[in-house]
Design a protein around this motif. Structure first.
Motif, PDB file in Angstrom:
ATOM      1  N   UNK A  74     -27.061  21.718 -12.744  1.00  0.00           N
ATOM      2  CA  UNK A  74     -26.316  21.114 -13.851  1.00  0.00           C
ATOM      3  C   UNK A  74     -26.004  19.645 -13.579  1.00  0.00           C
ATOM      4  N   UNK A  75     -25.534  19.340 -12.388  1.00  0.00           N
ATOM      5  CA  UNK A  75     -25.155  17.958 -12.081  1.00  0.00           C
ATOM      6  C   UNK A  75     -26.371  17.046 -11.948  1.00  0.00           C
ATOM      7  N   UNK A  76     -27.456  17.558 -11.409  1.00  0.00           N
ATOM      8  CA  UNK A  76     -28.669  16.736 -11.301  1.00  0.00           C
ATOM      9  C   UNK A  76     -29.274  16.455 -12.659  1.00  0.00           C
ATOM     10  N   UNK A  77     -29.215  17.430 -13.538  1.00  0.00           N
ATOM     11  CA  UNK A  77     -29.762  17.171 -14.872  1.00  0.00           C
ATOM     12  C   UNK A  77     -28.880  16.208 -15.663  1.00  0.00           C
ATOM     13  N   UNK A  78     -27.600  16.108 -15.317  1.00  0.00           N
ATOM     14  CA  UNK A  78     -26.714  15.163 -15.982  1.00  0.00           C
ATOM     15  C   UNK A  78     -26.863  13.747 -15.432  1.00  0.00           C
ATOM     16  N   UNK A 134     -25.115   8.830  -6.427  1.00  0.00           N
ATOM     17  CA  UNK A 134     -25.279  10.061  -7.200  1.00  0.00           C
ATOM     18  C   UNK A 134     -25.345  11.280  -6.288  1.00  0.00           C
ATOM     19  N   UNK A 135     -26.014  11.125  -5.168  1.00  0.00           N
ATOM     20  CA  UNK A 135     -26.117  12.246  -4.222  1.00  0.00           C
ATOM     21  C   UNK A 135     -24.751  12.573  -3.628  1.00  0.00           C
ATOM     22  N   UNK A 136     -23.970  11.554  -3.282  1.00  0.00           N
ATOM     23  CA  UNK A 136     -22.638  11.795  -2.732  1.00  0.00           C
ATOM     24  C   UNK A 136     -21.699  12.406  -3.766  1.00  0.00           C
ATOM     25  N   UNK A 137     -21.828  11.987  -5.026  1.00  0.00           N
ATOM     26  CA  UNK A 137     -21.010  12.569  -6.086  1.00  0.00           C
ATOM     27  C   UNK A 137     -21.367  14.044  -6.304  1.00  0.00           C
ATOM     28  N   UNK A 138     -22.628  14.342  -6.357  1.00  0.00           N
ATOM     29  CA  UNK A 138     -23.066  15.731  -6.511  1.00  0.00           C
ATOM     30  C   UNK A 138     -22.639  16.561  -5.297  1.00  0.00           C
ATOM     31  N   UNK A 139     -22.760  15.987  -4.111  1.00  0.00           N
ATOM     32  CA  UNK A 139     -22.350  16.691  -2.890  1.00  0.00           C
ATOM     33  C   UNK A 139     -20.851  16.997  -2.901  1.00  0.00           C
ATOM     34  N   UNK A 140     -20.045  16.027  -3.317  1.00  0.00           N
ATOM     35  CA  UNK A 140     -18.598  16.235  -3.352  1.00  0.00           C
ATOM     36  C   UNK A 140     -18.215  17.332  -4.346  1.00  0.00           C
TER      37      UNK A 140
END
Length: 152
Positions: free
Chosen positions: A75-79, A32-38
Motif C-alpha cells: 500500500x505505501x509503495x504504491x502511494x 521514501x524508504x525510511x518513511x515506509x520503514x518507519x
C-alpha cells in the motif's frame, strides 16, 4: 527504554531489507524508504509484537507480521513510489525477508522485553501451588523393636 531499543532494532532491520529491495527494483529515494520503514515498523510492532506475540506463539506472530508487512509495503509503495516492476512481487519478497527476521526478533522480544508476561504464566501464581517436601530423619525401626524386646 526496552521498547525503544526493540523498536530501533526492528526499524534498522526493516530499513536494510527495504533499502536492499526497493532501491534495486524500484525508483525509490532514501526518504521514501525510511518513511515506509518507519510506518511498517510501527504497525508491525504494535499489532504483531505487542498484541499477537504475547497471546499466541512465535509462528502465528511471524505469519501475522508477514501479512502486515506485505499489505503495508504494498500500500505505501504504491502511494509513494512510481512502480517500474510489479509492486506485489517486490512487496512479497520484502515481507518474506522481514518475516524471517521477525522469527528471530520474537525470541528477543520474549526474553528481553516481554519477559514478565512469560515468567508468570501460571494461572494461580499468587497461591502456593507447588507442594513443599519436608525432610526429616527417619527413626531406626530396628532400634525401636530392640528396645521393646529388651523391656519384656
Amino acid at each position: 527504554m526496552k521498547h525503544i531499543k526493540a523498536l530501533g532494532i526492528k526499524f534498522i532491520v526493516t530499513s536494510v531489507i527495504l533499502f536492499s529491495l526497493l532501491a534495486i527494483f524500484e525508483t525509490a529515494t532514501l526518504g521514501e524508504i525510511l518513511l515506509i520503514s518507519a510506518l511498517v515498523t510501527g504497525i508491525n510492532y504494535i499489532i504483531g509484537d505487542l498484541l499477537i506475540l504475547p497471546r499466541f506463539n512465535n509462528f502465528i506472530a511471524t505469519i501475522a507480521d508477514f501479512a502486515l508487512a506485505f499489505v503495508g509495503i504494498w500500500a505505501l509503495s504504491s502511494m509513494f513510489i512510481y512502480p517500474t516492476t510489479p509492486i506485489g512481487i517486490v512487496s512479497g519478497f520484502a515481507a518474506f525477508f522481514i518475516a524471517i527476521s521477525e522469527g528471530l526478533f520474537h525470541v528477543y522480544m520474549k526474553e528481553k522485553v516481554l519477559y514478565k508476561q512469560y515468567n508468570h504464566q501460571e494461572p494461580f501464581s499468587v497461591l502456593n501451588t507447588h507442594p513443599q517436601t519436608e525432610f526429616s530423619e527417619e527413626d531406626n525401626v530396628d532400634y525401636i523393636k530392640k528396645d521393646y524386646e529388651d523391656r519384656d
